[in-house]
Design an enzyme around this catalytic site. Sequence first.
Site, PDB file in Angstrom:
ATOM      1  N   TRP A  35      22.876 -43.703 -16.576  1.00 23.53           N
ATOM      2  CA  TRP A  35      22.127 -42.784 -17.446  1.00 23.53           C
ATOM      3  C   TRP A  35      23.064 -41.980 -18.337  1.00 23.53           C
ATOM      4  CZ3 TRP A  35      17.325 -43.905 -18.012  1.00 23.53           C
ATOM      5  CH2 TRP A  35      16.614 -44.472 -16.963  1.00 23.53           C
ATOM      6  N   ASP A  90      10.760 -44.606  -5.480  1.00 21.55           N
ATOM      7  CA  ASP A  90      11.578 -45.795  -5.234  1.00 21.55           C
ATOM      8  C   ASP A  90      11.472 -46.319  -3.793  1.00 21.55           C
ATOM      9  OD1 ASP A  90      12.316 -44.999  -7.790  1.00 21.55           O
ATOM     10  OD2 ASP A  90      14.247 -44.165  -7.172  1.00 21.55           O
ATOM     11  N   GLN A 115      12.864 -52.445 -14.065  1.00 24.79           N
ATOM     12  CA  GLN A 115      12.285 -51.363 -14.864  1.00 24.79           C
ATOM     13  C   GLN A 115      12.416 -51.744 -16.335  1.00 24.79           C
ATOM     14  OE1 GLN A 115      11.142 -47.768 -13.565  1.00 24.79           O
ATOM     15  NE2 GLN A 115      10.449 -49.620 -12.546  1.00 24.79           N
ATOM     16  N   PHE A 154       7.247 -46.997 -11.562  1.00 24.41           N
ATOM     17  CA  PHE A 154       8.663 -46.751 -11.313  1.00 24.41           C
ATOM     18  C   PHE A 154       9.189 -47.710 -10.242  1.00 24.41           C
ATOM     19  CE2 PHE A 154       9.885 -42.217 -12.957  1.00 24.41           C
ATOM     20  CZ  PHE A 154       9.463 -42.574 -14.223  1.00 24.41           C
ATOM     21  N   TRP A 180      14.293 -45.963 -23.093  1.00 19.33           N
ATOM     22  CA  TRP A 180      13.459 -45.786 -21.902  1.00 19.33           C
ATOM     23  C   TRP A 180      12.097 -45.291 -22.380  1.00 19.33           C
ATOM     24  CZ3 TRP A 180      10.618 -42.110 -19.321  1.00 19.33           C
ATOM     25  CH2 TRP A 180      10.287 -42.404 -17.998  1.00 19.33           C
ATOM     26  N   ASP A 190      16.737 -50.107 -13.587  1.00 20.64           N
ATOM     27  CA  ASP A 190      16.924 -50.601 -12.211  1.00 20.64           C
ATOM     28  C   ASP A 190      16.375 -52.005 -11.926  1.00 20.64           C
ATOM     29  OD1 ASP A 190      17.149 -47.854 -12.359  1.00 20.64           O
ATOM     30  OD2 ASP A 190      15.721 -47.432 -10.787  1.00 20.64           O
TER      31      ASP A 190
END
Length: 496
Positions: A300, A172, A62, A111, A70, A46
């Site tokens: 994803w 978020d 991110q 995050f 990740w 993101d």
Amino acid sequence: MKLTNETHEQKVQQATLGVEARKKQIEAARYRLNYHFMAPSGWINDPNGLIQHKGIYHLFYQHNPYGADWGPMHWGHAVSKDLIHWEHQPVALAPSEEYDFDEGNQEIGCFSGSAVSKGEELYLIYTGHVEGKSPKEVQAAAYSLDGVHFNKHSQNPFIEKPPEHLSQDFRDPKVWRHNEDWYMVVGSSINGKGAIPLYTSKDLIDWTYEGEALTAEENQGDMWECPDLFPIEDKHALIVSPMNMSNGKNIIMVGEMNYEEGKFTPESVKEIDNGNDFYAAQTFEDEQGRRILIAWMDTWQTDFPTKSEGWAGAMTIPRQVVLDDNRQVKLLPVPELQGLRENYQCSEKVHLNSNEVVDITRDDVDHSFEMLIDFDLKDTESYGKIGMELRASNDGTEKLIVYYDLKTKELVVDTTVAGGDTHPGINKTKLDVQDNLTLRLFMDRCSLEVLTADGEGWITNRIYSDLNNKGTRLFTEGTRVAVDKVETWFLKKVIE
Ligand code: FRU
């Protein structure tokens, strides 16, 4: 309490050195993009903390600086004067405290979140995540005077747990100012439906929970990630990235915000972009008053063929969000992109009969171009297809197909035979056109963004086909068409 002896500053330095060291390994990578933002190396997802602060655009993201998968989430950072030429900065945030770090645990970190200017200071508001802990997600802040080095706030986490009736997914934060107060929405869910709790604050640290600004309808996803609530002209808009929504990935609702009651009432909802690779869009208002949107140009539910090259993930081109006369959202590529244009080529007045294919010669420098295709529809049938094959192999078996279906009134990007490691799929969006249709294409080494000239019908895909496939061909199926012009500009490489 710190869990290791390393301070946040040491962890930031270590991560930044890691990115630099790995960068050398990926210099020869095939698919590095020319004008879309990527990290120097490693994984990104993101966009975070988009802001113009003291004249400078900041893009945080991110980031796993330690590999192309990740992993422990850091905030990578870049700055720009024009939204196009980005300069990499040291890593801004590294997991370092008990609310965002846990030795040996890989599912941790800083995050997603947002940025605001508080006087001279640049504030980052983010979620501290530690998998396995309860609660696993809390809200935290970091601040900086120089816009490069960030200190985590001593009162972190400023929200220690979600309200009782919300799920443990609570992340978020997106913060904005309205009149004298700060407002914040957070992504969450209630009983398996997406929900957006709203908070208010006078100082960015002491926050009051005001209830949910909105909860999801049936079939709008079981958790809403990355909410973004913002004023746009005489309306407000809410963007969310729903998890497990069968017919949508990243939606925008336009409606009314009642600040007294803390409620957002949507009047329309639509998918922002109908491509396979678009998620976690975030917006900000720049100093010219433009509302700019950037999204993660991935998803994803897909593979990342560039992992073997030591990097994964990129951002879309920046798009300005505007409302049309019917209060519907349109996205316009920012005009700054035109500064990358060079080597103009134009094919004029190409007439295609039904079922014809015409080569468009393009002095292709590097699969890095913008193309405008102007179809005159006055003499076409009300059925059939008109479009363009791109990245076509010489034998024609591999190609990326962009077309308009005159019968179903759909704009389609078909990647089923694009070849290589391209995710195969049919991506489409409804588009009502009358006498003409101008398509605008932004192609980069491993991506394609398609839209109409007036900012509708966006379809964004990653394309991992053979870079030797260079064919570009207009085609028709079942109808004739006149093509007034095909204009192409090579777009300069500006990103390493
Ligand atoms: C969205 C997301 C966010 C989260 C981040 C973790 O893509 O899942 O909800 O903060 O990615 O990297």
